[in-house]
Motif scaffolding. Structure first.
Motif, PDB file in Angstrom:
ATOM      1  N   LEU A  39      -3.801  -6.738  -6.688  1.00 33.38           N
ATOM      2  CA  LEU A  39      -2.444  -6.241  -6.890  1.00 33.38           C
ATOM      3  C   LEU A  39      -1.717  -6.350  -5.560  1.00 33.38           C
ATOM      4  O   LEU A  39      -2.350  -6.402  -4.497  1.00 33.38           O
ATOM      5  CB  LEU A  39      -2.458  -4.783  -7.358  1.00 33.38           C
ATOM      6  N   TYR A  40      -0.411  -6.378  -5.624  1.00 28.70           N
ATOM      7  CA  TYR A  40       0.384  -6.475  -4.414  1.00 28.70           C
ATOM      8  C   TYR A  40       1.292  -5.254  -4.342  1.00 28.70           C
ATOM      9  O   TYR A  40       2.079  -5.002  -5.244  1.00 28.70           O
ATOM     10  CB  TYR A  40       1.194  -7.780  -4.402  1.00 28.70           C
ATOM     11  N   TRP A  41       1.142  -4.498  -3.247  1.00 23.72           N
ATOM     12  CA  TRP A  41       1.907  -3.277  -3.050  1.00 23.72           C
ATOM     13  C   TRP A  41       3.132  -3.611  -2.212  1.00 23.72           C
ATOM     14  O   TRP A  41       3.046  -4.306  -1.194  1.00 23.72           O
ATOM     15  CB  TRP A  41       1.041  -2.242  -2.329  1.00 23.72           C
ATOM     16  N   LYS A  47       7.377  -6.679   2.850  1.00 26.33           N
ATOM     17  CA  LYS A  47       6.438  -7.760   2.557  1.00 26.33           C
ATOM     18  C   LYS A  47       5.297  -7.217   1.686  1.00 26.33           C
ATOM     19  O   LYS A  47       4.726  -6.172   2.004  1.00 26.33           O
ATOM     20  CB  LYS A  47       5.882  -8.319   3.864  1.00 26.33           C
ATOM     21  N   PRO A  48       4.951  -7.896   0.575  1.00 24.65           N
ATOM     22  CA  PRO A  48       3.865  -7.432  -0.281  1.00 24.65           C
ATOM     23  C   PRO A  48       2.521  -7.410   0.460  1.00 24.65           C
ATOM     24  O   PRO A  48       2.210  -8.322   1.232  1.00 24.65           O
ATOM     25  CB  PRO A  48       3.824  -8.455  -1.411  1.00 24.65           C
ATOM     26  N   GLU A  49       1.763  -6.343   0.238  1.00 23.45           N
ATOM     27  CA  GLU A  49       0.430  -6.190   0.820  1.00 23.45           C
ATOM     28  C   GLU A  49      -0.603  -6.296  -0.293  1.00 23.45           C
ATOM     29  O   GLU A  49      -0.521  -5.582  -1.289  1.00 23.45           O
ATOM     30  CB  GLU A  49       0.323  -4.820   1.491  1.00 23.45           C
ATOM     31  N   LYS A  50      -1.565  -7.196  -0.127  1.00 23.54           N
ATOM     32  CA  LYS A  50      -2.582  -7.403  -1.161  1.00 23.54           C
ATOM     33  C   LYS A  50      -3.599  -6.261  -1.138  1.00 23.54           C
ATOM     34  O   LYS A  50      -4.115  -5.894  -0.086  1.00 23.54           O
ATOM     35  CB  LYS A  50      -3.298  -8.730  -0.944  1.00 23.54           C
ATOM     36  N   LEU A  51      -3.853  -5.708  -2.329  1.00 27.44           N
ATOM     37  CA  LEU A  51      -4.851  -4.661  -2.513  1.00 27.44           C
ATOM     38  C   LEU A  51      -5.795  -5.115  -3.627  1.00 27.44           C
ATOM     39  O   LEU A  51      -5.360  -5.744  -4.587  1.00 27.44           O
ATOM     40  CB  LEU A  51      -4.201  -3.341  -2.919  1.00 27.44           C
ATOM     41  N   ILE A  52      -7.070  -4.775  -3.494  1.00 30.59           N
ATOM     42  CA  ILE A  52      -8.050  -5.096  -4.535  1.00 30.59           C
ATOM     43  C   ILE A  52      -8.486  -3.787  -5.189  1.00 30.59           C
ATOM     44  O   ILE A  52      -8.942  -2.856  -4.505  1.00 30.59           O
ATOM     45  CB  ILE A  52      -9.284  -5.832  -3.952  1.00 30.59           C
ATOM     46  N   VAL A  53      -8.358  -3.713  -6.503  1.00 32.99           N
ATOM     47  CA  VAL A  53      -8.746  -2.516  -7.245  1.00 32.99           C
ATOM     48  C   VAL A  53     -10.259  -2.355  -7.168  1.00 32.99           C
ATOM     49  O   VAL A  53     -11.011  -3.286  -7.440  1.00 32.99           O
ATOM     50  CB  VAL A  53      -8.307  -2.610  -8.730  1.00 32.99           C
ATOM     51  N   SER A  54     -10.716  -1.155  -6.773  1.00 31.09           N
ATOM     52  CA  SER A  54     -12.155  -0.885  -6.746  1.00 31.09           C
ATOM     53  C   SER A  54     -12.558   0.147  -7.791  1.00 31.09           C
ATOM     54  O   SER A  54     -13.738   0.312  -8.079  1.00 31.09           O
ATOM     55  CB  SER A  54     -12.598  -0.415  -5.354  1.00 31.09           C
ATOM     56  N   GLY A  55     -11.574   0.828  -8.364  1.00 28.24           N
ATOM     57  CA  GLY A  55     -11.876   1.805  -9.406  1.00 28.24           C
ATOM     58  C   GLY A  55     -10.634   2.132 -10.216  1.00 28.24           C
ATOM     59  O   GLY A  55      -9.513   2.083  -9.708  1.00 28.24           O
ATOM     60  N   HIS A  56     -10.851   2.435 -11.492  1.00 24.67           N
ATOM     61  CA  HIS A  56      -9.744   2.767 -12.385  1.00 24.67           C
ATOM     62  C   HIS A  56     -10.222   3.762 -13.438  1.00 24.67           C
ATOM     63  O   HIS A  56     -11.316   3.633 -13.975  1.00 24.67           O
ATOM     64  CB  HIS A  56      -9.227   1.506 -13.087  1.00 24.67           C
ATOM     65  N   ARG A  57      -9.385   4.763 -13.698  1.00 22.70           N
ATOM     66  CA  ARG A  57      -9.619   5.678 -14.812  1.00 22.70           C
ATOM     67  C   ARG A  57      -8.267   6.242 -15.225  1.00 22.70           C
ATOM     68  O   ARG A  57      -7.291   6.150 -14.480  1.00 22.70           O
ATOM     69  CB  ARG A  57     -10.601   6.789 -14.433  1.00 22.70           C
TER      70      ARG A  57
END
Length: 171
Positions: A39-41, A47-57
């Motif tokens: 995802l890009y924050w 400027k968009p910062e790339k983030l990688i999801v490590s958990g979701h609920r």
């Protein structure tokens, strides 16, 4: 040329002390928030910062997300108020009769007789079907359920939607 980005959520707060953020979802696609998904924050047009999801609920109507490398509340505090986006290349092909929110929002809505009703300004996802919020000039907004009985034609290229409202819908 700059890559087109699409909003999929808004970070409204942190949750707990272990790096989770509370997200209001702006997508119908559950896979956007699966572990490993990029995802890009972005905040305030930066400027968009790339983030990688490590958990979701899910919790109380919100999506709670954790990101790789951001294990504490101190790491994610700065993300509050930011928008989560995906790149155009992350869009998947849709079945006929399915549309992305960004394709529907700003389309003009017409009645069967050609009378213009207004423009779609927002899409709600309350449950069984989506509801399109149509901004009518000089009148209150009208809620149009995205069901076959009401929505008769959608032309994305023309930005035009034709509806046949059920009794009482426009009152």
């Amino acid at each position: 040329m700059e890559q087109q980005m699409y909003n999929v959520g808004k970070i409204v707060n942190t949750h707990g002390i272990k790096g989770e953020v509370k997200v209001i979802r702006i997508t119908d696609f559950d896979d956007r928030f699966q572990p490993g998904a990029p995802l890009y924050w972005v905040k305030d047009g930066g400027k968009p910062e790339k983030l990688i999801v490590s958990g979701h609920r899910e919790h109380k109507g919100f999506d709670l997300l954790k990101f790789e490398g951001l294990p504490t509340i101190n790491d994610v505090e700065r993300l509050k108020g930011g928008i989560l986006q995906i790149r155009e290349e992350q869009l998947s092909d849709l079945e006929e009769g399915e549309y992305y929110f960004h394709e529907i929002i700003s389309c003009r809505v017409f009645l069967m007789d050609g009378t213009e009703l207004g423009k779609v300004k927002e899409i709600l996802t309350p449950g069984a079907n989506d509801v399109w919020v149509v901004d009518r000039e000089g009148k209150s907004d009208v809620l149009i359920p995205y069901i076959d009985d009401v929505v008769k034609q959608v032309d994305i290229e023309e930005g035009r939607i034709v509806i046949d409202p059920i009794e009482g819908l426009l009152d």
